[in-house]
Scaffold this motif. Structure first.
Motif, mmCIF file in Angstrom:
data_model
loop_
_atom_site.group_PDB
_atom_site.id
_atom_site.type_symbol
_atom_site.label_atom_id
_atom_site.label_comp_id
_atom_site.label_asym_id
_atom_site.label_seq_id
_atom_site.Cartn_x
_atom_site.Cartn_y
_atom_site.Cartn_z
ATOM 1 N N TYR A 178 0.720 -1.105 -0.064
ATOM 2 C CA TYR A 178 -0.114 -0.076 -0.017
ATOM 3 C C TYR A 178 0.757 1.303 -0.148
ATOM 4 O O TYR A 178 0.539 2.231 -0.785
ATOM 5 N N ARG A 222 2.692 1.762 -3.332
ATOM 6 C CA ARG A 222 1.778 2.218 -4.541
ATOM 7 C C ARG A 222 1.245 3.710 -4.501
ATOM 8 O O ARG A 222 1.014 4.505 -5.421
ATOM 9 N N LEU A 223 1.011 4.221 -3.200
ATOM 10 C CA LEU A 223 0.502 5.581 -3.035
ATOM 11 C C LEU A 223 1.576 6.405 -3.748
ATOM 12 O O LEU A 223 2.649 6.736 -3.136
ATOM 13 N N ALA A 279 -0.874 12.581 -4.134
ATOM 14 C CA ALA A 279 -1.743 13.252 -2.860
ATOM 15 C C ALA A 279 -1.565 14.752 -2.611
ATOM 16 O O ALA A 279 -2.485 15.331 -2.136
ATOM 17 N N ILE A 336 -10.651 2.622 -2.555
ATOM 18 C CA ILE A 336 -10.040 3.549 -3.528
ATOM 19 C C ILE A 336 -10.568 2.699 -4.778
ATOM 20 O O ILE A 336 -11.087 3.644 -5.647
ATOM 21 N N CYS A 393 -7.855 10.897 -5.125
ATOM 22 C CA CYS A 393 -7.212 11.322 -3.983
ATOM 23 C C CYS A 393 -7.910 11.184 -2.975
ATOM 24 O O CYS A 393 -7.158 11.096 -1.665
ATOM 25 N N SER A 403 -7.341 7.565 -1.599
ATOM 26 C CA SER A 403 -6.060 7.458 -1.076
ATOM 27 C C SER A 403 -5.802 8.289 0.310
ATOM 28 O O SER A 403 -5.338 7.848 1.032
ATOM 29 N N SER A 444 -7.262 6.160 2.773
ATOM 30 C CA SER A 444 -6.736 4.925 3.310
ATOM 31 C C SER A 444 -5.502 5.515 4.312
ATOM 32 O O SER A 444 -5.227 4.705 5.130
ATOM 33 N N GLN A 450 6.423 3.754 1.610
ATOM 34 C CA GLN A 450 6.738 4.922 1.012
ATOM 35 C C GLN A 450 8.144 5.488 0.810
ATOM 36 O O GLN A 450 8.369 6.114 -0.125
#
Length: 338
Positions: free
Chosen positions: A54, A57-58, A63, A117, A136, A139, A142, A184
């Motif tokens: 997760y 991917r973000l 964002a 999402i 957005c 996202s 989440s 991230q």
């Protein structure tokens, strides 16, 4: 956005059938003893890997770009983490007539998890809404839910939530938040790989959730908690969830009108603000509820299928609405097409 088109007919979600099959497997062949320890360890590792993906991917840039439409995203977050929980607390008055205490705890937990999402984007696309805003909003929800959902569970469920304690917050940090942050951080190096292999990794996602479900329901079978649920109770739960979904769909649509959002933004608000994520909720419930997770996730599984079926019908009807021809709407449609 053609790849986001939903099937012309809306049968039972095939993944729900897989989930139900996994529940049946756990009922017939629950993991016990050493097998249960192995399944629990594998489930823990799967959850950590799931949230690592997760995070990978973000898109941080995506964002940040979404902050430009902060009124819409704030409204989605308020619907998801304020209005939904308030309705969940109001449902406390339905115990014990419609719901047992464990089912109510599961229903309340359902109201605390973040929005979806993928399905929010798909339905927004079908209904010709603001797709970038839906991306957005989902996202953000989440991301915020990783922190907010455990905190809300601690405040609203407490120890009545099947053994929920302060230790669960530590487990949330270690199993969910740390892997997410790691994903991230490493995204700049592995992001392209994740995008290239998203289909295979999507299967890993779903397989991980199936493992979580099997482990949770195996523990439930061993504990004998299924004797607490009967057909009448399940029927009562379905009625309550149908009312909950109808209220949120109406609030997001007419509330968006009261807030003077355009048609495309109202569509994004309705689909992102009225939904709950099975993919995020199941792993969180496994961490928070432990052996009691099977009853805790049952309301979420039922609500997930219900929201897909109802929103599919609404999306097709919205697609026949007249388009908003304002300059802002035209610019958003051009952005979505790109």
């Amino acid at each position: 956005m053609k790849r986001l088109q939903w099937p012309s007919r809306m049968p039972v979600d095939p993944y729900i059938l897989l989930l139900l099959g996994t529940v049946g497997l756990a009922a017939l062949f629950p993991a016990r003893g050493d097998a249960a320890d192995v399944a629990s360890g594998a489930s823990t590792a799967a959850i950590a890997f799931l949230f690592f993906l997760y995070g990978a991917r973000l898109s941080t840039r995506e964002a940040l770009d979404g902050l430009k439409h902060w009124r819409l995203h704030t409204t989605v977050l308020v619907c998801t983490f304020v209005v939904f929980p308030l309705l969940g607390l109001a449902a406390r008055g339905l115990v014990p007539v419609f719901l047992t205490e464990p089912l109510y705890q599961g229903l309340l937990f359902l109201t605390l998890v973040p929005s979806t999402i993928q399905s929010s984007i798909a339905f927004t696309s079908i209904a010709r809404g603001n797709v970038p805003a839906a991306i957005c909003a989902g996202s953000f929800s989440s991301l915020v839910g990783i922190v907010v959902t455990p905190l809300l569970a601690a405040a609203l469920l407490g120890r009545s939530g099947g053994g929920f304690s302060a230790d669960s917050l530590v487990q949330i940090v270690l199993q969910l938040l740390v892997p997410f942050v790691a994903g991230q951080v490493l995204r700049r190096w592995i992001g392209a790989f994740v995008v290239r292999h998203k289909k295979v990794l999507g299967l890993v996602d779903r397989g991980s959730i199936l493992l979580v479900v099997y482990t949770a329901f195996s523990e439930g079978m061993v504990q004998g908690i299924w004797h607490q649920v009967g057909p009448l109770r399940l029927g009562g739960l379905l009625v309550v969830e149908a009312v909950l979904l109808a209220v949120m769909l109406a609030l997001t649509w007419y509330g968006g009108k009261a807030l003077r959002f355009g048609r495309e933004d109202r569509i994004a608000l309705q689909f992102a603000g009225s939904k709950k994520s099975l993919a995020s909720g199941l792993p969180m419930a496994s961490v928070l509820f432990g052996a009691h997770a099977s009853l805790a996730v049952l309301p979420l599984m039922l609500f997930h299928q219900m929201q897909l079926m109802v929103c599919a019908v609404i999306a097709k009807r919205r697609a026949r609405d007249p388009l908003d021809d304002s300059r802002e709407a035209v610019a958003r449609r051009a952005s979505a097409a790109v």
